[in-house]
Design an enzyme around this catalytic site. Sequence first.
Site, PDB file in Angstrom:
ATOM      1  N   HIS A 271     -34.872 -46.552 -19.842  1.00 57.94           N
ATOM      2  CA  HIS A 271     -33.877 -46.979 -20.837  1.00 57.94           C
ATOM      3  C   HIS A 271     -34.482 -47.097 -22.236  1.00 57.94           C
ATOM      4  O   HIS A 271     -33.938 -47.783 -23.107  1.00 57.94           O
ATOM      5  CB  HIS A 271     -33.279 -48.369 -20.503  1.00 57.94           C
ATOM      6  CG  HIS A 271     -32.408 -48.413 -19.301  1.00 57.94           C
ATOM      7  ND1 HIS A 271     -32.349 -49.521 -18.483  1.00 57.94           N
ATOM      8  CD2 HIS A 271     -31.554 -47.518 -18.763  1.00 57.94           C
ATOM      9  CE1 HIS A 271     -31.501 -49.299 -17.502  1.00 57.94           C
ATOM     10  NE2 HIS A 271     -31.006 -48.090 -17.639  1.00 57.94           N
TER      11      HIS A 271
ATOM     12  N   ASN B 284     -27.441 -34.289 -21.258  1.00 59.51           N
ATOM     13  CA  ASN B 284     -28.011 -35.098 -20.194  1.00 59.51           C
ATOM     14  C   ASN B 284     -27.735 -34.359 -18.889  1.00 59.51           C
ATOM     15  O   ASN B 284     -26.648 -34.446 -18.328  1.00 59.51           O
ATOM     16  CB  ASN B 284     -27.365 -36.486 -20.188  1.00 59.51           C
ATOM     17  CG  ASN B 284     -28.014 -37.406 -19.167  1.00 59.51           C
ATOM     18  OD1 ASN B 284     -28.860 -36.971 -18.373  1.00 59.51           O
ATOM     19  ND2 ASN B 284     -27.629 -38.664 -19.187  1.00 59.51           N
TER      20      ASN B 284
END
Length: 393
Positions: free
Chosen positions: A177, A7
């Site tokens: 998300h 990430n």
Amino acid sequence: MKILVLNSGSSSIKFQLFQMDDNRSIASGLVEQIGENDSLAKIEYNGTVIEKREPIADHKIGLKIMNQLLIESTAISSLNELGGVGHRIVQGGGSFSEPVIVDEAVAKEIENLIPLAPLHNRAHLNGIEVMMEEIPNVKQVVVFDTAFHATIPKYAHMYAIPYKYYETDGVRKYGFHGTSHKYVVEEASKYLGIENLNAITLHLGNGASMAAVKDGKCIDTSMGLTPLAGLMMGTRSGDIDPALLFYLGRKYDLNIEDLDELLNKKSGLKGVCGSNDMREVESMADKGDENAQLALDMFAYRIKKYIGSYNAIIGKTDCIIFTGGIGENDIDTRARSCSELEHIGMELDLVKNNQRSKEILEISSKNSKIKILVIPTNEELEIAMQTYSLLGT
Ligand code: ADP
């Protein structure tokens, strides 16, 4: 096979190494404060932590240090041992509804999407470019936060503004998300033994969003073109009357950047009571702070309204799922958000709600038609699994 999940954010890189034989996280770490003098790089493997504090000027250096740490910790013996790298990408626009293996065209498309997520996609691209240079033989896969929402029908993802902005600029709801919403829906599906689940998912962390899932597919979500829309969040306003921007802008001579900061950084829980941390807000409310109590009530009220509207569009809801730092841990927010919803068939068991567990918790009462579940999310594992299934064995 070992899969590395990355990430790559604007000032930090988080990573986790998975052994895919048994979907197990074997090492994790981060590189923080990139661009500053006392940057930190850290890995934890087999109970041992290695930390390095040194200036890390950019992502390229940060990722090289991460690669060294993976070897130094003996998590891997060489980078070519990696079966693949899975990158988390925030904005996939209308172009990506599935994870894909990175090639030049894919990298170009992620670059084209930078205007829609300036901070995120630029940083993700840095991560991809450096890893492709460092380990050209290892396949890189991109997994998009928006992908799970690609099934939202057009009438639900369009804004009622001039159509040309959709055609020329891609202005529409994308949602975020998605990896988390997808993961918890699949976990709930397995747990309840229902293949095509009808669910309302609540990812409640610093950023918070909900999704309406019908027959296992997302049909609506609360975030929009950007992660500012929908629920009240730590520092973000969520839904507002857009005209308040004109009103405040004119009255206080605020420019676009000021207004952006106002709604993204100074609003939400923090705007109402001064703290964006749910634990702190609750402790302030316990001590009698009225604005903290107001913030808690507002937070839950917004959730409840979304539960009602998503229940209306789903039809027969099988379950609602709480996840994220607040959803997984905050007993009081769960209780407030589920209160007085018996009329739609949702009844919380207050005793079960008080339990804590790292496993799936069922917190609805025996009579509740809609099951209420708490499911710890695991976005990294989901990215690893999607990467693995694309690359095969
Ligand atoms: P992020 O979106 O940054 O990943 P998290 O999912 O970690 O955020 O969620 C952070 C939020 O979870 C914070 O508001 C924090 O106060 C809240 N939180 C974490 N643990 C608890 C707890 N035990 N009780 C209440 N809130 C909690």
